[in-house]
Scaffold this motif. Sequence first.
Motif, PDB file in Angstrom:
ATOM      1  N   GLY A 371       0.828  -1.189   0.000  1.00 32.39           N
ATOM      2  CA  GLY A 371       0.000   0.000   0.000  1.00 32.39           C
ATOM      3  C   GLY A 371       0.864   1.240   0.000  1.00 32.39           C
ATOM      4  O   GLY A 371       2.040   1.211  -0.381  1.00 32.39           O
ATOM      5  N   LYS A 372       0.305   2.345   0.431  1.00 38.64           N
ATOM      6  CA  LYS A 372       1.031   3.594   0.601  1.00 38.64           C
ATOM      7  C   LYS A 372       0.186   4.496   1.473  1.00 38.64           C
ATOM      8  O   LYS A 372      -1.036   4.308   1.592  1.00 38.64           O
ATOM      9  CB  LYS A 372       1.344   4.257  -0.741  1.00 38.64           C
ATOM     10  CG  LYS A 372       0.135   4.559  -1.615  1.00 38.64           C
ATOM     11  CD  LYS A 372       0.564   5.166  -2.946  1.00 38.64           C
ATOM     12  CE  LYS A 372      -0.624   5.411  -3.863  1.00 38.64           C
ATOM     13  NZ  LYS A 372      -0.195   5.992  -5.150  1.00 38.64           N
ATOM     14  N   GLY A 373       0.813   5.465   2.091  1.00 37.77           N
ATOM     15  CA  GLY A 373       0.056   6.344   2.976  1.00 37.77           C
ATOM     16  C   GLY A 373      -0.529   5.555   4.130  1.00 37.77           C
ATOM     17  O   GLY A 373       0.165   4.814   4.822  1.00 37.77           O
ATOM     18  N   THR A 374      -1.836   5.671   4.326  1.00 35.92           N
ATOM     19  CA  THR A 374      -2.509   5.002   5.440  1.00 35.92           C
ATOM     20  C   THR A 374      -3.377   3.837   4.990  1.00 35.92           C
ATOM     21  O   THR A 374      -4.100   3.255   5.807  1.00 35.92           O
ATOM     22  CB  THR A 374      -3.380   6.013   6.210  1.00 35.92           C
ATOM     23  OG1 THR A 374      -4.335   6.598   5.317  1.00 35.92           O
ATOM     24  CG2 THR A 374      -2.524   7.123   6.814  1.00 35.92           C
ATOM     25  N   THR A 375      -3.337   3.463   3.713  1.00 37.06           N
ATOM     26  CA  THR A 375      -4.156   2.370   3.184  1.00 37.06           C
ATOM     27  C   THR A 375      -3.271   1.197   2.815  1.00 37.06           C
ATOM     28  O   THR A 375      -2.414   1.310   1.921  1.00 37.06           O
ATOM     29  CB  THR A 375      -4.953   2.827   1.942  1.00 37.06           C
ATOM     30  OG1 THR A 375      -5.765   3.955   2.294  1.00 37.06           O
ATOM     31  CG2 THR A 375      -5.833   1.693   1.423  1.00 37.06           C
ATOM     32  N   TRP A 376      -3.481   0.062   3.493  1.00 33.11           N
ATOM     33  CA  TRP A 376      -2.612  -1.102   3.315  1.00 33.11           C
ATOM     34  C   TRP A 376      -3.425  -2.381   3.229  1.00 33.11           C
ATOM     35  O   TRP A 376      -4.484  -2.517   3.841  1.00 33.11           O
ATOM     36  CB  TRP A 376      -1.615  -1.197   4.476  1.00 33.11           C
ATOM     37  CG  TRP A 376      -0.616  -0.084   4.434  1.00 33.11           C
ATOM     38  CD1 TRP A 376      -0.800   1.201   4.866  1.00 33.11           C
ATOM     39  CD2 TRP A 376       0.700  -0.130   3.885  1.00 33.11           C
ATOM     40  NE1 TRP A 376       0.316   1.956   4.623  1.00 33.11           N
ATOM     41  CE2 TRP A 376       1.263   1.160   4.039  1.00 33.11           C
ATOM     42  CE3 TRP A 376       1.462  -1.138   3.298  1.00 33.11           C
ATOM     43  CZ2 TRP A 376       2.550   1.469   3.605  1.00 33.11           C
ATOM     44  CZ3 TRP A 376       2.747  -0.843   2.892  1.00 33.11           C
ATOM     45  CH2 TRP A 376       3.278   0.441   3.041  1.00 33.11           C
ATOM     46  N   VAL A 377      -2.917  -3.315   2.449  1.00 33.49           N
ATOM     47  CA  VAL A 377      -3.512  -4.641   2.270  1.00 33.49           C
ATOM     48  C   VAL A 377      -2.538  -5.659   2.864  1.00 33.49           C
ATOM     49  O   VAL A 377      -1.345  -5.594   2.619  1.00 33.49           O
ATOM     50  CB  VAL A 377      -3.745  -4.938   0.782  1.00 33.49           C
ATOM     51  CG1 VAL A 377      -4.169  -6.379   0.573  1.00 33.49           C
ATOM     52  CG2 VAL A 377      -4.761  -3.981   0.192  1.00 33.49           C
ATOM     53  N   VAL A 378      -3.054  -6.610   3.624  1.00 31.18           N
ATOM     54  CA  VAL A 378      -2.220  -7.651   4.215  1.00 31.18           C
ATOM     55  C   VAL A 378      -2.573  -8.991   3.594  1.00 31.18           C
ATOM     56  O   VAL A 378      -3.735  -9.413   3.617  1.00 31.18           O
ATOM     57  CB  VAL A 378      -2.424  -7.720   5.745  1.00 31.18           C
ATOM     58  CG1 VAL A 378      -1.548  -8.811   6.353  1.00 31.18           C
ATOM     59  CG2 VAL A 378      -2.120  -6.374   6.391  1.00 31.18           C
ATOM     60  N   THR A 379      -1.579  -9.659   3.019  1.00 31.90           N
ATOM     61  CA  THR A 379      -1.763 -10.975   2.422  1.00 31.90           C
ATOM     62  C   THR A 379      -0.832 -11.957   3.102  1.00 31.90           C
ATOM     63  O   THR A 379       0.383 -11.731   3.161  1.00 31.90           O
ATOM     64  CB  THR A 379      -1.464 -10.951   0.916  1.00 31.90           C
ATOM     65  OG1 THR A 379      -2.279  -9.974   0.281  1.00 31.90           O
ATOM     66  CG2 THR A 379      -1.708 -12.311   0.279  1.00 31.90           C
ATOM     67  N   ASP A 380      -1.386 -13.044   3.620  1.00 33.92           N
ATOM     68  CA  ASP A 380      -0.572 -14.102   4.206  1.00 33.92           C
ATOM     69  C   ASP A 380      -0.122 -15.019   3.068  1.00 33.92           C
ATOM     70  O   ASP A 380      -0.943 -15.681   2.426  1.00 33.92           O
ATOM     71  CB  ASP A 380      -1.401 -14.880   5.240  1.00 33.92           C
ATOM     72  CG  ASP A 380      -0.543 -15.803   6.072  1.00 33.92           C
ATOM     73  OD1 ASP A 380       0.456 -16.332   5.561  1.00 33.92           O
ATOM     74  OD2 ASP A 380      -0.887 -16.026   7.255  1.00 33.92           O
ATOM     75  N   LEU A 381       1.166 -15.065   2.821  1.00 36.92           N
ATOM     76  CA  LEU A 381       1.716 -15.871   1.729  1.00 36.92           C
ATOM     77  C   LEU A 381       1.900 -17.326   2.112  1.00 36.92           C
ATOM     78  O   LEU A 381       2.352 -18.141   1.290  1.00 36.92           O
ATOM     79  CB  LEU A 381       3.044 -15.281   1.248  1.00 36.92           C
ATOM     80  CG  LEU A 381       2.986 -13.842   0.720  1.00 36.92           C
ATOM     81  CD1 LEU A 381       4.364 -13.387   0.264  1.00 36.92           C
ATOM     82  CD2 LEU A 381       1.972 -13.726  -0.403  1.00 36.92           C
ATOM     83  N   GLY A 382       1.589 -17.667   3.335  1.00 39.40           N
ATOM     84  CA  GLY A 382       1.529 -19.057   3.726  1.00 39.40           C
ATOM     85  C   GLY A 382       2.872 -19.694   3.992  1.00 39.40           C
ATOM     86  O   GLY A 382       3.902 -19.037   4.134  1.00 39.40           O
ATOM     87  N   LEU A 383       2.854 -21.020   4.072  1.00 42.83           N
ATOM     88  CA  LEU A 383       4.011 -21.823   4.379  1.00 42.83           C
ATOM     89  C   LEU A 383       4.673 -22.335   3.104  1.00 42.83           C
ATOM     90  O   LEU A 383       4.017 -22.413   2.057  1.00 42.83           O
ATOM     91  CB  LEU A 383       3.599 -23.012   5.239  1.00 42.83           C
ATOM     92  CG  LEU A 383       2.981 -22.659   6.594  1.00 42.83           C
ATOM     93  CD1 LEU A 383       2.331 -23.889   7.207  1.00 42.83           C
ATOM     94  CD2 LEU A 383       4.024 -22.078   7.533  1.00 42.83           C
ATOM     95  N   PRO A 384       5.948 -22.694   3.152  1.00 44.41           N
ATOM     96  CA  PRO A 384       6.594 -23.284   1.968  1.00 44.41           C
ATOM     97  C   PRO A 384       5.917 -24.602   1.623  1.00 44.41           C
ATOM     98  O   PRO A 384       5.536 -25.369   2.493  1.00 44.41           O
ATOM     99  CB  PRO A 384       8.045 -23.493   2.413  1.00 44.41           C
ATOM    100  CG  PRO A 384       7.988 -23.538   3.910  1.00 44.41           C
ATOM    101  CD  PRO A 384       6.869 -22.624   4.306  1.00 44.41           C
ATOM    102  N   ARG A 385       5.793 -24.874   0.344  1.00 47.96           N
ATOM    103  CA  ARG A 385       5.102 -26.080  -0.120  1.00 47.96           C
ATOM    104  C   ARG A 385       6.046 -26.973  -0.873  1.00 47.96           C
ATOM    105  O   ARG A 385       6.913 -26.475  -1.579  1.00 47.96           O
ATOM    106  CB  ARG A 385       3.934 -25.683  -1.039  1.00 47.96           C
ATOM    107  CG  ARG A 385       2.893 -24.820  -0.345  1.00 47.96           C
ATOM    108  CD  ARG A 385       2.096 -25.613   0.675  1.00 47.96           C
ATOM    109  NE  ARG A 385       1.068 -24.794   1.295  1.00 47.96           N
ATOM    110  CZ  ARG A 385       0.201 -25.271   2.174  1.00 47.96           C
ATOM    111  NH1 ARG A 385       0.251 -26.548   2.544  1.00 47.96           N
ATOM    112  NH2 ARG A 385      -0.697 -24.481   2.712  1.00 47.96           N
TER     113      ARG A 385
END
Length: 385
Positions: A371-385
């Motif tokens: 994101g930037k400023g005060t707007t952010w997205v959180v994505t959990d990329l998980g565990l190694p497969r």
Amino acid sequence: MLRATGMLLLLTVAAGCYGTPRGTHSGKAGSGGAGGGGGQAGTSAGVDGHGGQSGASGGVGGSVGGESGTSGASGIGGAGAGLAFVGGPCVVTPDLTQVEVFGRASDGHIYRRVYDGANWGSWTNLPALDGTIIDARSDLDCSASGTSVHIVATGLNPVGAFLHAFGFGDTYNPFIRELATSAFAPSPSIADIDDSHYSLAGLAIGATYPVLFEIGDTPTPHELTPITAETGLLRYGPDIAIQPAGGSAVTYFASFDTDGALALEYHVTNSAGGHWADPVKLPAPVDTFTFSPAVCTESGGYGTTSINLVAVAGGQIWYARTSSITDPFSSWTSIAAAPASSPDCTVAGAAESIVHVVALSGTGTILDLNGKGTTWVVTDLGLPR
């Protein structure tokens, strides 16, 4: 990046639901490094039956590292064999659109995952990179120029070896040792201009002043220190970034000082030579800073320049930005909670100037915050497969 004291060598998507059954018993917390007020404690819980992370290094005069946590017992379902990421991950953009994330896993492999500007791919193992030779306390750091990506860490043979590899896609050369006459505390940093011109950063064991080396323009590493504008001692190793500007370049060096501030030192190189400018100091937004900070820049490729800082304080990840080092930084913005490692950052999205921040979660996954400023997205990329 967890580091001991010594010489500094310069160089809103919902969280995904990835997981495997985990052990129900915690690992023993790592103890802090001795001296300098002690280091940060290790993580209190083991992941999939593994022990908690090592404690962070102590302050000035502290020991090289904290004690590693002991292994926790596996829980129901025998999950002790499950994989998890360990140590801080790193993130780069080779082309201002694609984003590449790298993490070291508990199976001794280093994994790569790519965002193509619209979708995330899967985790892939980089077979040429042997994660078993990396110090368990070391984060990864990486930098990109064109299609090549450079990755660094500290090693085990000998302890403190400065390890460096580069490649592209899933093809890499094995780690080699740089700056072989010195040993470094976890973790090093790199900022590159191209495959043969780069700066290396790390906290070298056995000295007390920061130094900066450039590699590639001279037959031997070119030292740019002492930092003549330095005010106060630095207590953690740096993260570095290079910002070209026409015929000039600025090397930024982010660390924490003994007064508890984030100190952004910077070296300016132009036709008149090179010099250190007065540092910029930012106090912690809450409590005190932990782990190590990250700095990443834009260089005007789409008409935008920026310097971006990311740091952990009070159990949260914080972000601040300025368009020019001569302008004030924005107020700190909290962008995520409960990180288990130092953050790393890069700026992509072409003209959109999207900042990607990665850090280890408390469950052994890697988080991408963009994101930037005060707007952010959180994505959990998980565990190694």
